[in-house]
Write a protein that holds these residues in place. Structure first.
Motif, short mmCIF file in Angstrom:
data_model
loop_
_atom_site.label_atom_id
_atom_site.label_comp_id
_atom_site.label_asym_id
_atom_site.label_seq_id
_atom_site.Cartn_x
_atom_site.Cartn_y
_atom_site.Cartn_z
N GLN A 1 0.65 -1.31 0.12
CA GLN A 1 -0.04 0.04 -0.07
C GLN A 1 0.99 1.24 0.00
O GLN A 1 1.81 1.02 0.72
CB GLN A 1 -0.95 -0.07 1.32
N VAL A 2 0.55 2.25 -0.92
CA VAL A 2 1.32 3.42 -0.91
C VAL A 2 0.33 4.63 -0.57
O VAL A 2 -0.74 4.47 -0.97
CB VAL A 2 1.68 3.53 -2.34
N GLN A 3 0.73 5.37 0.15
CA GLN A 3 -0.09 6.72 0.60
C GLN A 3 0.88 7.79 -0.10
O GLN A 3 2.22 8.01 -0.18
CB GLN A 3 0.11 7.07 2.06
N LEU A 4 0.02 8.80 -0.54
CA LEU A 4 0.30 9.97 -1.09
C LEU A 4 -0.25 11.31 -0.37
O LEU A 4 -1.43 11.37 -0.42
CB LEU A 4 -0.04 9.93 -2.62
N VAL A 5 0.72 12.15 -0.16
CA VAL A 5 0.13 13.34 0.42
C VAL A 5 0.57 14.64 -0.34
O VAL A 5 1.97 14.80 -0.57
CB VAL A 5 1.02 13.68 2.07
N GLU A 6 -0.08 15.27 -0.83
CA GLU A 6 0.22 16.64 -1.45
C GLU A 6 0.08 17.73 -0.91
O GLU A 6 -0.63 17.98 0.33
CB GLU A 6 -1.14 16.67 -2.77
N SER A 7 0.60 18.85 -1.22
CA SER A 7 0.69 20.04 -0.73
C SER A 7 0.92 21.13 -1.61
O SER A 7 1.43 20.98 -2.86
CB SER A 7 1.64 20.05 0.57
N GLY A 8 0.80 22.40 -1.38
CA GLY A 8 1.04 23.63 -2.14
C GLY A 8 0.14 24.13 -2.76
O GLY A 8 0.42 25.04 -3.54
N GLY A 9 -0.96 23.75 -3.26
CA GLY A 9 -2.15 24.42 -3.89
C GLY A 9 -2.43 25.67 -3.39
O GLY A 9 -2.01 26.12 -2.05
N GLY A 10 -3.12 26.32 -3.95
CA GLY A 10 -3.69 27.82 -3.57
C GLY A 10 -4.30 28.64 -4.39
O GLY A 10 -4.83 27.97 -5.67
N LEU A 11 -4.43 29.80 -4.15
CA LEU A 11 -5.05 31.10 -5.06
C LEU A 11 -3.89 31.75 -5.49
O LEU A 11 -3.12 32.18 -4.86
CB LEU A 11 -6.15 32.01 -4.19
N VAL A 12 -4.01 31.87 -6.78
CA VAL A 12 -2.90 32.83 -7.49
C VAL A 12 -3.44 33.66 -8.54
O VAL A 12 -4.46 33.12 -9.37
CB VAL A 12 -1.66 32.05 -7.92
N GLN A 13 -2.88 34.62 -8.83
CA GLN A 13 -3.40 35.51 -9.89
C GLN A 13 -2.82 35.06 -11.20
O GLN A 13 -1.86 34.39 -11.22
CB GLN A 13 -3.15 37.00 -9.91
N PRO A 14 -3.85 35.41 -12.29
CA PRO A 14 -3.24 34.91 -13.72
C PRO A 14 -1.75 35.61 -13.89
O PRO A 14 -1.70 36.65 -13.42
CB PRO A 14 -4.27 35.66 -14.72
N GLY A 15 -0.90 34.63 -14.55
CA GLY A 15 0.37 35.05 -15.02
C GLY A 15 1.43 34.66 -13.58
O GLY A 15 2.74 34.79 -13.73
N GLY A 16 0.91 34.28 -12.49
CA GLY A 16 1.53 33.72 -11.37
C GLY A 16 2.15 32.40 -11.44
O GLY A 16 2.00 31.85 -12.20
N SER A 17 2.86 32.30 -10.27
CA SER A 17 3.44 30.85 -10.27
C SER A 17 3.08 30.17 -8.92
O SER A 17 2.68 30.89 -7.99
CB SER A 17 5.07 30.92 -10.27
N LEU A 18 3.11 28.53 -8.85
CA LEU A 18 2.75 27.94 -7.95
C LEU A 18 3.53 26.66 -7.96
O LEU A 18 3.80 26.16 -9.10
CB LEU A 18 1.25 27.87 -7.80
N ARG A 19 3.99 26.02 -6.98
CA ARG A 19 4.45 24.56 -6.92
C ARG A 19 3.71 23.88 -6.05
O ARG A 19 3.15 24.19 -4.92
CB ARG A 19 5.88 24.68 -6.44
N VAL A 20 3.14 22.76 -6.49
CA VAL A 20 2.77 21.70 -5.75
C VAL A 20 3.69 20.42 -5.52
O VAL A 20 4.41 20.13 -6.64
CB VAL A 20 1.32 21.38 -6.51
N SER A 21 3.53 19.95 -4.41
CA SER A 21 4.24 18.91 -3.93
C SER A 21 3.78 17.59 -3.68
O SER A 21 2.50 17.45 -3.34
CB SER A 21 5.35 19.02 -2.79
#
Length: 117
Positions: A1-21
């Protein structure tokens, strides 16, 4: 069994940057693929990016030149760096892990990315 935990989402303006892990834990195989899908409201889940065991990466055409996928095998992690975000990138982003031996994917719980002014 493998568990996955994501993080890093959110609200950003057009043209902006974001990283999800995404970090995988549990019964991690020696050869596996990891990557990202996304699902926008009212739409089917679609492939975004993959990082194949061995180093090959793939991106859907709509994000090429804007998104970069990378993985850290020591941490069993995969990252999606998103630049020049557009409102149409708004979706829940799901991480997956797929062992080469079984071919069966495991999924994270999803992280919301909203691109809006």
């Amino acid at each position: 069994q493998v568990q996955l935990v994501e993080s890093g989402g959110g609200l950003v303006q057009p043209g902006g940057s974001l990283r999800v892990s995404c970090v995988a834990s549990g019964s991690i195989g020696s050869a596996y693929d990891m990557g990202w899908y996304r699902q926008a409201p009212g739409k089917e889940r679609e492939f975004v990016a993959s990082a194949i065991s061995g180093g090959t990466t793939n991106l859907v055409d709509s994000v090429k030149g804007r998104f970069t996928i990378s993985r850290d095998n020591h941490k069993n992690a995969v990252y999606l760096h998103m630049d020049t975000l557009k409102p149409e990138d708004t979706a829940v982003y799901y991480c997956y892990y797929r062992a080469r031996a079984s071919g069966i994917p495991s999924w994270g719980q999803g992280t919301q990315v909203t691109v809006s002014s």
